[in-house]
Design an enzyme around this catalytic site. Structure first.
Site, PDB file in Angstrom:
ATOM      1  N   GLY A 132       1.343   4.346   1.609  1.00 41.70           N
ATOM      2  CA  GLY A 132       2.034   4.872   2.793  1.00 41.70           C
ATOM      3  C   GLY A 132       3.001   3.873   3.393  1.00 41.70           C
ATOM      4  N   CYS A 133       2.605   2.610   3.360  1.00 40.52           N
ATOM      5  CA  CYS A 133       3.438   1.559   3.944  1.00 40.52           C
ATOM      6  C   CYS A 133       4.679   1.312   3.093  1.00 40.52           C
ATOM      7  CB  CYS A 133       2.627   0.268   4.083  1.00 40.52           C
ATOM      8  SG  CYS A 133       1.129   0.466   5.083  1.00 40.52           S
ATOM      9  N   SER A 134       4.523   1.383   1.771  1.00 40.81           N
ATOM     10  CA  SER A 134       5.629   1.094   0.853  1.00 40.81           C
ATOM     11  C   SER A 134       6.538   2.288   0.599  1.00 40.81           C
ATOM     12  CB  SER A 134       5.077   0.608  -0.493  1.00 40.81           C
ATOM     13  OG  SER A 134       4.483  -0.652  -0.348  1.00 40.81           O
ATOM     14  N   THR A 138       0.859  -1.185   0.000  1.00 34.80           N
ATOM     15  CA  THR A 138       0.000   0.000   0.000  1.00 34.80           C
ATOM     16  C   THR A 138       0.897   1.238   0.000  1.00 34.80           C
ATOM     17  OG1 THR A 138      -0.158  -0.070   2.401  1.00 34.80           O
ATOM     18  CG2 THR A 138      -1.908  -1.185   1.160  1.00 34.80           C
ATOM     19  N   LEU A 197       7.740   1.256   5.933  1.00 32.03           N
ATOM     20  CA  LEU A 197       8.759   0.205   5.837  1.00 32.03           C
ATOM     21  C   LEU A 197      10.116   0.752   5.393  1.00 32.03           C
ATOM     22  CD1 LEU A 197       9.755  -2.711   5.983  1.00 32.03           C
ATOM     23  CD2 LEU A 197       8.716  -3.101   3.735  1.00 32.03           C
TER      24      LEU A 197
END
Length: 176
Positions: free
Chosen positions: A66-68, A64, A72
């Site tokens: 924001g996560c990528s 996703t 992370l």
């Protein structure tokens, strides 16, 4: 009298399953998955947290935006510095082991344990569920970060919806 204790027992069960984990709490026992060269492998929270100082962060979903793009990658870039102060780094998401393995490879996250909570077992036990049904995502885990020492939470930062600040690698480094 027996009826009273029965309802008290039911109430305590409900209360136990709906409370959010807090500083001082033990990480709940759960069996999760990690991807290995031989395929998915079971791993327990006892194996992951017992006798170790661990930084664990969770996020709504692999791949996703924001996560990528932010969450992370911050841990990937700061992994060496974090690992000077902790024994391991865990990224938890309600995804399967295949997705978490592929995402870890795509993000060069070889120093981070990409932990798959495919059935939201740990997420639910911690009381950190996020209802993503409005976006077609089902149950996910809230964005958070914690420091766990020998299975006990010593620091916990749960993000308000839509935010990313207190659970970043940079924020965790300030408390290690």
């Amino acid at each position: 009298v027996l009826l009273f204790f029965f309802f008290l027992y039911i109430y305590l069960l409900i209360l136990e399953t709906t409370m959010t984990i807090e500083v001082g709490d033990k990480i709940p026992s759960a069996t999760l998955k990690i991807m290995t060269a031989d395929g998915p492998k079971d791993v327990t929270t006892d194996d992951l947290f017992g006798g170790k100082k661990v930084v664990m962060f969770s996020l709504p979903g692999a791949f996703t935006p924001g996560c990528s793009m932010t969450h992370l990658p911050g841990y990937v870039v700061n992994a060496d510095t974090i690992l000077e102060k902790a024994d391991s780094i865990i990224c938890l998401s309600v995804n399967d082991a295949f997705v978490m393995g592929a995402w870890g490879e795509a993000q060069n996250a070889e120093k981070i344990t990409m932990l798959a909570d495919g059935n939201a077992e740990l997420t639910s036990a911690m009381g950190t569920e996020l209802d993503g049904t409005g976006f077609g995502l089902g149950t996910r885990c809230k964005r958070l970060a914690m420091v766990v020492d020998d299975g006990t939470v010593t620091h916990l930062a749960i993000e308000p919806p839509g935010e990313m600040g207190i659970s970043t690698a940079e924020s965790i480094l300030e408390v290690l």
